[in-house]
Enzyme design. Structure first.
Site, PDB file in Angstrom:
ATOM      1  N   GLU A 199       4.251  -2.661   0.759  1.00  0.00           N
ATOM      2  CA  GLU A 199       4.644  -4.036   0.422  1.00  0.00           C
ATOM      3  C   GLU A 199       3.368  -4.793   0.081  1.00  0.00           C
ATOM      4  O   GLU A 199       2.474  -4.921   0.919  1.00  0.00           O
ATOM      5  CB  GLU A 199       5.355  -4.703   1.602  1.00  0.00           C
ATOM      6  CG  GLU A 199       6.817  -4.343   1.745  1.00  0.00           C
ATOM      7  CD  GLU A 199       7.505  -5.116   2.885  1.00  0.00           C
ATOM      8  OE1 GLU A 199       6.860  -5.369   3.909  1.00  0.00           O
ATOM      9  OE2 GLU A 199       8.691  -5.458   2.742  1.00  0.00           O
ATOM     10  N   ASN A 255      10.926  -5.764   7.153  1.00  0.00           N
ATOM     11  CA  ASN A 255      11.083  -6.083   8.578  1.00  0.00           C
ATOM     12  C   ASN A 255      11.969  -7.298   8.796  1.00  0.00           C
ATOM     13  O   ASN A 255      12.631  -7.412   9.826  1.00  0.00           O
ATOM     14  CB  ASN A 255       9.704  -6.296   9.228  1.00  0.00           C
ATOM     15  CG  ASN A 255       8.996  -4.961   9.420  1.00  0.00           C
ATOM     16  OD1 ASN A 255       9.623  -3.905   9.330  1.00  0.00           O
ATOM     17  ND2 ASN A 255       7.700  -5.009   9.639  1.00  0.00           N
ATOM     18  N   SER A 292       2.191  -7.069   9.460  1.00  0.00           N
ATOM     19  CA  SER A 292       3.589  -6.763   9.134  1.00  0.00           C
ATOM     20  C   SER A 292       4.481  -7.993   9.337  1.00  0.00           C
ATOM     21  O   SER A 292       5.632  -7.995   8.927  1.00  0.00           O
ATOM     22  CB  SER A 292       4.097  -5.627  10.027  1.00  0.00           C
ATOM     23  OG  SER A 292       3.863  -5.951  11.381  1.00  0.00           O
ATOM     24  N   HIS A 339       0.871  -4.245   3.105  1.00  0.00           N
ATOM     25  CA  HIS A 339       1.616  -3.830   4.294  1.00  0.00           C
ATOM     26  C   HIS A 339       2.010  -2.376   4.146  1.00  0.00           C
ATOM     27  O   HIS A 339       2.951  -2.055   3.413  1.00  0.00           O
ATOM     28  CB  HIS A 339       2.848  -4.715   4.486  1.00  0.00           C
ATOM     29  CG  HIS A 339       3.693  -4.318   5.654  1.00  0.00           C
ATOM     30  ND1 HIS A 339       5.054  -4.429   5.675  1.00  0.00           N
ATOM     31  CD2 HIS A 339       3.363  -3.756   6.834  1.00  0.00           C
ATOM     32  CE1 HIS A 339       5.534  -3.976   6.825  1.00  0.00           C
ATOM     33  NE2 HIS A 339       4.506  -3.578   7.546  1.00  0.00           N
TER      34      HIS A 339
END
Ligand code: T1G
Length: 706
Positions: free
Chosen positions: A447, A485, A414, A435
């Site tokens: 992702e 993130n 991540s 991800h």
């Protein structure tokens, strides 16, 4: 049925029956050409003395996907769809809708305006307009209750969910079991109408028995949807439109529906949800491959790590019928992982979502292994091991030895640098990031992280594989935290800084919850575990060291063992077995102490300041991501935030929300906080150059193509 290719609507006569066919690929959207074509073909049939009945059907797989959503942003609605439906409903000859495929929105409304309807039992129909921030605007809210009853109509219109035709009692006159027999049976039905000289049955002449729709029905319905409709504008108007069907004759009901439809259509929520409809589909349109790019076949998948993430990822493939080898080095960990998966499936079976047979079939697709050699023949392997670069590198070096040529090697990392991981293999072109978001078997977002050397066919294969496992894939580039993130970082930083400056966690959480997020940042942090952010900050010391106040309260709590819900205390306290956050005055005390140490004066904050300081830096980071090409378009960022973080779809995602407010306002607010928050403001509130540029040009993120 054959017909010339050009027109959007064609017709052919079979004896005394005119068959009017819509042909507007890909979904028979009721674009202008279709509306004009329907009017001209129906009028011609009505004037033709040899024609005694009319059938409306489709040359496409779908009967019709409804109004053409791409026309909404325009201003040419002539002829309006209701005009077409009035012609149908008031026609002097019987008109029969033959639904050869799904009918949604205006497509179903065309059928409801017809005098009779024929389809096959398993066919799907629905009124999904509420998902676009609007409501059925061509009579659906008035005619469906007359045919199917108020309760069924309410449910279909407010949920927007497709249902099997066989479940909508009262709408279809003939339901055939075998779709192959549809046309023959439909034509026989029409002939019978003619032979019997049946009086034309118009939907508008049907009345609703008010006793079937008492006031408490609507009250109960409003209460029942309150939670999932929280913050949305159109569901309430959908209900009001159906109430009008009960209270008013059709003409007045249609007028009321039209008023409510326009009220919705003018709302920012409709713009947001229609933006999102196309954004979700556009995420699959990427420049990194084209039609000629080959795709690798994924017949067998390896997953490394049977923990929460690995187990959830494995379930996605088993759910899609793809065999999985689930690898753990220790048998005990493997057994535990497989038991958790079985438990998840059995929970679904208890809720009736799966049959016991489904559970066994899916478990049979999941083969455990403790030896890497078991991965020798997989087509794709996804590692979901501990988030440490050394561990990832060991895994990929091993995979490079063991996996067959052409296998795709994917990391579920991540935050770590995918290029660095790829560099430890002899085949960086086969390495990609996948991800998943936790829980991986539930969250729709994936992702897809392309490395510098990832090949086009690997990217295309993974983007298409995502659809097979019912994920919405967004292609992103490599940077710390990729898109989701990386943007959530300033959001978390600001909420923690506000806590240090004297705001209470519950006040910040309420403001963000009322904005439309599923929960506030502190509730989210406790649920995910404060230690996750703590370790991420440890790994980014160089980035954070410039700001001594960076998440100091969260750091203190983690160091005191308060890591969140899983231990019963984090920012909030929790009763055993209860997720309800309980404010703890001790946390405010810690914030006060840390503020004093840092010579930060605590103060009151307005709701606007709290909201802007949490959301605008997130948007500002999105602008940087766009500028750097980490995301190809702003709508991709919106898809990531709605599907990965629960950003309210009625705001369209963070970048659509910014476009709706106006980038000049975002820019001015960033400058304000930069200048008013001293050194801290200068550190973190510098507007991204792209935000500045677009704001100055009066443009929107959605206009930007890097
Ligand atoms: N209008 C315009 N374009 C549409 C469209 C529509 N209604 N539906 C699909 N497309 C495009 C889509 O963007 C994509 O384009 C391509 O068609 C294939 O779509 C008066 C006002 C019908 C179940 O909300 O739910 O009627 O990406 O990938 O998976 O009351 O499309 O290829 O360039 O989704 O086979 C109400 C919306 C409209 C249905 C097919 N109707 N569409 O799914 O294909 S408002 C809807 C869908 C209305 C009336 C009101 C799905 C589908 P591209 P796709 P699919």
């Amino acid at each position: 049925m054959s017909a010339e290719k050009s027109a959007a609507v064609v017709s052919q006569n079979q004896g005394n029956i005119a068959i009017v066919l819509m042909q507007n690929p890909p979904v028979n959207a009721l674009s202008k050409a279709v509306r004009v074509g329907l009017i001209s073909e129906i009028k011609a049939a009505l004037l033709d003395p040899s024609i005694e009945a009319i059938v409306i059907s489709s040359q496409q797989a779908l009967f019709s996907g409804g109004a053409d959503i791409s026309e909404f942003s325009g201003n040419d609605f002539e002829p309006p769809l209701p005009e077409v439906l009035d012609l149908i409903e008031n026609a002097s000859k019987p008109i029969v809708a033959v639904l050869n495929g799904p009918a949604f929105g205006g497509g179903l409304e065309v059928a409801l305006a017809c005098h009779y309807r024929v389809t096959f039992s398993a066919n799907k129909v629905g009124l999904p307009e509420v998902n676009l921030g609007i409501l059925p605007g061509a009579g659906g809210t008035q005619r469906l209750p007359r045919l199917a009853g108020v309760e069924t109509a309410l449910s279909m219109i407010v949920s927007g969910k497709p249902v099997a035709a066989s479940s909508v009692k009262g709408v279809f006159d003939v339901l055939v079991e075998d779709p192959q027999e549809l046309l023959d049976k439909a034509m026989a039905f029409v002939q019978k109408l003619i032979v019997n000289g049946e009086k034309i049955r118009r939907t508008k002449d049907l009345n609703i028995d008010p006793a079937s729709a008492p006031a408490e029905l609507f009250a109960q319905y409003r209460q029942g949807i309150a939670k999932q409709a929280r913050g949305f504008f159109s569901p309430e108007r959908c209900i009001q439109a159906v109430e009008a069907a009960v209270e008013l004759p059709l003409e007045e009901g249609l007028q009321r529906e039209s008023e409510l439809f326009m009220e919705c259509m003018r709302s920012p929520q409709a713009r947001a949800q229609q933006h999102f409809f196309f954004a979700e589909r556009a995420a699959g349109h990427v420049a990194d491959f084209d039609k000629a790019t080959p795709v690798r076949e994924i017949k067998k998948v390896g997953i490394i790590g049977a923990g929460t993430m690995g187990g959830g990822i494995a379930m996605n493939f088993a759910n899609a019928g793809i065999p999985v080898v689930l690898l753990e080095l220790k048998q005990e960990a493997l057994d535990k992982g497989l038991a958790v998966i079985r438990g998840n499936y059995e929970n679904s079976a208890k809720k009736g979502k799966l049959s016991p047979q489904d559970v066994e079939e899916r478990m049979a697709l999941l083969v455990g292994a403790t030896d890497y050699q078991e991965l020798a023949d997989v087509d794709l392997v996804i590692e979901a091991v501990f988030e440490k670069m050394e561990v990832k590198k060991q895994v990929f070096s091993k995979l490079d030895e063991v996996c067959k040529a052409g296998a795709i090697l994917a990391s579920n990392t991540s935050t770590l640098d995918l290029n660095e991981i790829a560099a430890c293999t002899s085949r960086p072109q086969d390495v990609i990031g996948l991800h998943f978001f936790s829980p991986a078997n539930v969250m729709k977002l994936l992702e897809v992280v392309k490395g510098e050397k990832t090949s086009a066919d690997v990217i295309k294969t993974c983007m298409q594989m995502a659809k097979k496992i019912r994920k919405v894939a967004v292609l992103v580039g490599v940077c710390f935290g990729f898109v989701g993130n990386r943007m959530i970082e300033p959001y978390g930083r600001e909420s923690n800084r506000l806590l240090l400056e004297g705001a209470s966690p519950e006040h910040v959480d309420k403001i963000i919850y009322d904005f439309g997020m599923p929960m506030g940042p502190f509730t989210m942090g406790d649920m995910a575990g404060l230690d996750i952010g703590y370790f991420v900050r440890q790994s980014r010391h160089e980035f954070i060291s410039q700001d001594p106040s960076y998440c100091v309260v969260a750091n203190r709590l983690v160091e005191d063992g308060r890591v969140g819900l899983k231990v019963g205390k984090g920012v909030y306290l929790y009763e055993p077995g209860n997720r309800k956050p309980i404010p703890d005055p001790k946390v405010l005390e810690v914030a006060k102490q840390e503020a004093q140490k840092l010579d930060i004066e605590q103060r009151e904050h307005s709701e606007q300041e709290i909201l802007e300081r949490c959301i605008f830096p997130l948007i500002n980071e999105g602008a940087r991501i766009l500028e750097e090409g980490i995301a190809a378009k702003s709508s991709d960022i919106d898809v990531i935030y709605v599907y990965g973080y629960g950003f309210p779809v009625y705001r369209g995602g963070p970048m659509q929300y910014a476009d709706e407010i106006g980038l000049d306002k975002i820019y001015d607010a960033m400058c304000k906080y930069r200048d008013e928050l001293g050194d801290y403001g200068k550190m973190w509130f510098e507007p991204a150059p792209l935000l500045k540029k677009l704001a100055e040009q009066g443009k929107r993120f959605v206009d930007y193509k890097n």
